[in-house]
Motif scaffolding. Structure first.
Motif, short mmCIF file in Angstrom:
data_model
loop_
_atom_site.label_atom_id
_atom_site.label_comp_id
_atom_site.label_asym_id
_atom_site.label_seq_id
_atom_site.Cartn_x
_atom_site.Cartn_y
_atom_site.Cartn_z
N ARG A 26 -25.50 -29.93 -36.35
CA ARG A 26 -24.58 -29.44 -35.69
C ARG A 26 -24.55 -30.09 -34.23
NH1 ARG A 26 -20.46 -27.05 -37.55
NH2 ARG A 26 -21.07 -25.19 -38.40
N LEU A 27 -25.59 -30.43 -33.83
CA LEU A 27 -25.81 -31.31 -32.55
C LEU A 27 -25.06 -32.48 -32.63
CD1 LEU A 27 -29.71 -30.51 -31.85
CD2 LEU A 27 -27.91 -29.35 -30.81
N GLN B 1 -22.55 -33.41 -34.67
CA GLN B 1 -21.07 -32.99 -34.72
C GLN B 1 -20.69 -32.78 -33.42
OE1 GLN B 1 -21.27 -30.08 -37.60
NE2 GLN B 1 -21.21 -31.33 -39.12
N VAL B 2 -21.31 -31.70 -32.72
CA VAL B 2 -20.82 -31.43 -31.45
C VAL B 2 -20.68 -32.50 -30.63
CG1 VAL B 2 -21.25 -29.96 -29.22
CG2 VAL B 2 -21.40 -29.00 -31.55
N ALA B 3 -21.92 -33.42 -30.37
CA ALA B 3 -21.72 -34.64 -29.37
C ALA B 3 -20.68 -35.51 -29.84
CB ALA B 3 -23.00 -35.42 -29.84
N ARG B 4 -20.18 -35.59 -30.91
CA ARG B 4 -19.05 -36.32 -31.48
C ARG B 4 -17.90 -35.74 -30.90
NH1 ARG B 4 -18.18 -38.87 -36.82
NH2 ARG B 4 -16.65 -40.01 -35.66
N THR B 5 -17.58 -34.36 -30.95
CA THR B 5 -16.34 -33.74 -30.58
C THR B 5 -16.20 -33.76 -29.22
OG1 THR B 5 -17.46 -31.58 -30.35
CG2 THR B 5 -16.45 -31.92 -32.60
N LEU B 6 -17.36 -34.23 -28.47
CA LEU B 6 -17.35 -34.45 -26.85
C LEU B 6 -16.95 -36.02 -26.59
CD1 LEU B 6 -20.63 -32.32 -26.15
CD2 LEU B 6 -18.23 -31.59 -25.62
N GLY B 7 -16.68 -36.64 -27.41
CA GLY B 7 -15.87 -38.06 -27.13
C GLY B 7 -16.85 -38.99 -27.46
N SER B 8 -18.24 -38.73 -28.05
CA SER B 8 -19.11 -39.84 -28.38
C SER B 8 -18.88 -40.47 -29.75
CB SER B 8 -20.59 -39.30 -28.18
OG SER B 8 -20.82 -39.17 -26.70
N GLY B 9 -18.83 -41.76 -29.64
CA GLY B 9 -18.97 -42.48 -30.96
C GLY B 9 -20.48 -42.38 -31.72
N ARG B 10 -20.17 -42.87 -33.06
CA ARG B 10 -21.54 -42.74 -33.79
C ARG B 10 -22.83 -43.45 -33.17
NH1 ARG B 10 -20.49 -41.08 -38.99
NH2 ARG B 10 -18.20 -41.08 -39.48
N VAL C 230 -24.24 -41.27 -30.13
CA VAL C 230 -24.73 -40.05 -30.49
C VAL C 230 -25.90 -40.39 -31.36
CG1 VAL C 230 -24.57 -38.23 -32.38
CG2 VAL C 230 -22.51 -38.89 -31.11
N LEU D 177 -14.40 -31.26 -38.46
CA LEU D 177 -15.66 -31.39 -38.97
C LEU D 177 -15.45 -31.14 -40.70
CD1 LEU D 177 -17.39 -28.73 -36.30
CD2 LEU D 177 -17.49 -31.34 -36.58
N LEU E 197 -13.14 -37.31 -34.85
CA LEU E 197 -13.83 -36.27 -34.25
C LEU E 197 -14.16 -36.56 -32.78
CD1 LEU E 197 -17.17 -35.46 -36.05
CD2 LEU E 197 -15.19 -33.94 -35.55
N GLU E 198 -14.39 -38.01 -32.26
CA GLU E 198 -14.51 -38.25 -31.02
C GLU E 198 -13.33 -38.47 -30.10
OE1 GLU E 198 -15.45 -39.99 -33.35
OE2 GLU E 198 -15.55 -42.20 -33.25
N ALA F 118 -25.33 -25.12 -30.11
CA ALA F 118 -25.79 -26.58 -30.02
C ALA F 118 -25.83 -27.22 -29.07
CB ALA F 118 -24.78 -27.25 -31.29
N PHE G 105 -27.99 -29.33 -26.27
CA PHE G 105 -28.93 -30.56 -26.64
C PHE G 105 -30.32 -30.06 -25.93
CE2 PHE G 105 -24.73 -32.95 -26.15
CZ PHE G 105 -24.46 -32.69 -27.64
N TYR H 88 -22.53 -34.39 -20.65
CA TYR H 88 -22.43 -35.16 -21.74
C TYR H 88 -21.26 -35.77 -22.15
CZ TYR H 88 -23.48 -37.44 -26.27
OH TYR H 88 -23.89 -38.10 -27.27
N ALA I 201 -18.31 -39.49 -21.35
CA ALA I 201 -17.33 -40.24 -22.64
C ALA I 201 -15.98 -40.33 -22.44
CB ALA I 201 -17.92 -39.44 -23.88
N ALA J 178 -15.38 -32.07 -21.13
CA ALA J 178 -14.93 -33.20 -21.98
C ALA J 178 -13.61 -33.32 -22.09
CB ALA J 178 -15.66 -32.92 -23.64
#
Lengths: 223, 241
Positions: free
Chosen positions: A119-120, A122-131, A134, B48, B74-75, B87, B89, B100, B104, B150
């Motif tokens: 989930r950490l 996944q959430v990081a990606r929804t915050l705009g970060s690419g793979r 993350v 997701l 997603l991003e 979740a 960090f 965070y 981005a 974000a």
């Protein structure tokens, strides 16, 4: 302890360190793929990677001899593209150590990745970060302790490697002799006193490495 | 916000979700018992999960359209997602957590300012702390701040108050009201608590076994704000009984 012993100890430490460095990106990458992705052939790769743990090291050495030797696929490639031989050189020592310690790195790293709540990421990606962001910003730091433990264990396993190395690299003093091979050689030649000296050094190095590994192993407290 | 779910179909093991609806509201509640499909629906909107078929549209922007094989990654989806377990960090400070997503995003597109979020959610004194040093209620506010910074077009909140005791819940609800009123962000709000629905939502989807069985303003669904019992026939039974 003489200059020859110092050379053997230094050579063993250097080849073990080099083999660990070489397997590090592949081991961590594969561990991540095993922990986080579904792909065809995953269980086959998983099994093949774990085989050196249970196969006789000499048998693994025999496979390596066939692959890295004059008529082996990698042996031919090394000669053709780099003009170099692998077997019975320090490169064969590094290759044997790498193959034998690879499963240790992959297993510990995989556990480290699996411990992280997906989930950490996944959430990081929804915050705009690419793979990539993350992976380097969330996954890797959270798995760091397990990855360090795996690296230390792989290094410790490489230090003690004997069975595959003796077959692929032989025992050429000053060129391929590692501590494990030197101890074996001393016993064969009846020089037990010298063998015990090297045994002492090996024991100290192994103790330090395993202690460090346990210290970083993130699940140690639970046991 | 106008939410449009067209022929949405998700199958996951024995669970099946089917939805075909259109609704408008600033805060749309997704209400139902455990296993009704609330979180699955939210995760479909967040990207997701991918449905087997169907289309998800928010204010005319298509987020997912299986017929065209299209889904915004997603991003780039622009959703501020706060899961039930938050979740946060654990290896980053509160400040690094809340910024965070900010780092981005393109700073030229910033509509929600850092200072405003910190002020509204009253977390200025927490910024240098580690996540482990926060109480449950503080963690909630940090998770909201992280999602807001974000710069999302939509907030997705999955039972954000479920793990809090009643007293703490009463303290956090006003913060959610402030988020709604100060930032004018549409929200999808998953809950199984009628008091949260009545306090925050202007439309409610009532889900049962993966289907939307009712869609209307909250006060048309509940018997009375004091008893919080569903009106007869909404689920065919009273979930609070």
């Amino acid at each position: 302890m003489n200059a020859e012993d110092a050379q053997v100890i230094g050579f063993t430490l250097a080849t073990a360190a080099l083999s660990t460095l070489i397997i590090l990106p592949f081991g961590i990458g594969l561990a991540w793929l095993l922990a986080r992705a579904k792909w065809p052939g995953k269980s086959l790769v998983e099994t093949v990677v774990a085989m050196p743990l249970v196969m006789p090291p000499v048998a693994t050495g025999l496979i390596l001899l066939n692959v890295l030797g004059r008529h082996g696929l990698l042996g031919i490639g090394a000669r053709k593209f780099f003009g170099t031989e692998i077997v019975f050189t320090w490169k064969a020592v590094v290759a044997s150590m790498a193959v034998m310690s690879f499963p240790f790195l992959v297993r510990a790293s995989r556990l480290a990745f699996e411990e992280i709540n997906p989930r950490l990421e996944q959430v990081a990606r929804t915050l705009g970060s690419g793979r990539a962001r993350v992976f380097f910003g969330i996954t890797l730091p959270l798995a760091a302790r397990g990855l360090i433990a795996g690296t230390v264990w792989a290094f410790a396993r490489a230090l003690g490697e004997f069975g595959a190395t003796i077959l692929v690299a032989g025992n050429i003093p000053g060129r391929t002799t590692t501590m494990a091979i030197a101890i074996y050689s001393d016993i064969q030649l009846g020089d037990e006193g010298h063998a015990y000296q090297l045994l002492g050094v090996s024991a100290v190095l192994a103790f330090v490495a395993v202690s460090l590994g346990n210290r970083f192993f993130p699940w140690g407290e639970k046991r | 916000m106008k939410l449009r779910l067209k022929n949405l179909h998700l199958v996951q093991g024995p669970f099946e979700l089917r939805m075909d609806l259109e609704t408008t509201g600033d805060v749309i509640g997704i209400f139902g018992k455990s296993g009704a499909g609330k979180t699955s629906l939210l995760e479909l909107v967040a990207g997701l999960r991918q449905p087997q078929t169907g289309r998800i549209e928010i204010d005319g922007t298509v987020l997912t359209d299986r017929a065209r094989g299209f889904s915004i990654p997603l991003e780039r989806r622009g959703v501020g997602y706060v899961p039930q377990d938050l979740a946060l960090f654990p290896h980053l400070s509160v400040l690094k957590n809340v910024t965070y997503g900010k780092s981005a995003t393109n700073s030229s597109g910033v509509k929600i300012s850092f200072d405003h979020v910190i002020e509204v959610l009253e977390i200025e004194t927490l910024l240098e702390r580690s996540i482990g040093q926060l109480s449950g209620g503080q963690k909630q506010r940090v998770a909201f701040a992280r999602a807001l910074l974000a710069q999302p077009r939509l907030l997705l909140l999955d039972e954000p108050l479920a793990s809090l005791d009643h007293e703490l819940k009463l303290k956090i609800i006003p913060y959610l009201g402030r988020i709604r009123d100060e930032f004018h962000l549409p929200m999808l709000y998953v809950t199984h608590a009628p008091d949260e629905v009545v306090a925050l939502c202007d439309q409610v989807l009532v889900l049962q076994e993966g289907r939307c069985v009712h869609l209307s303003p909250p006060l048309e669904i509940f018997e009375a704000t004091t008893s919080m019992a569903l009106k007869p026939g909404i689920l065919g039974e009273n979930p609070n009984a």
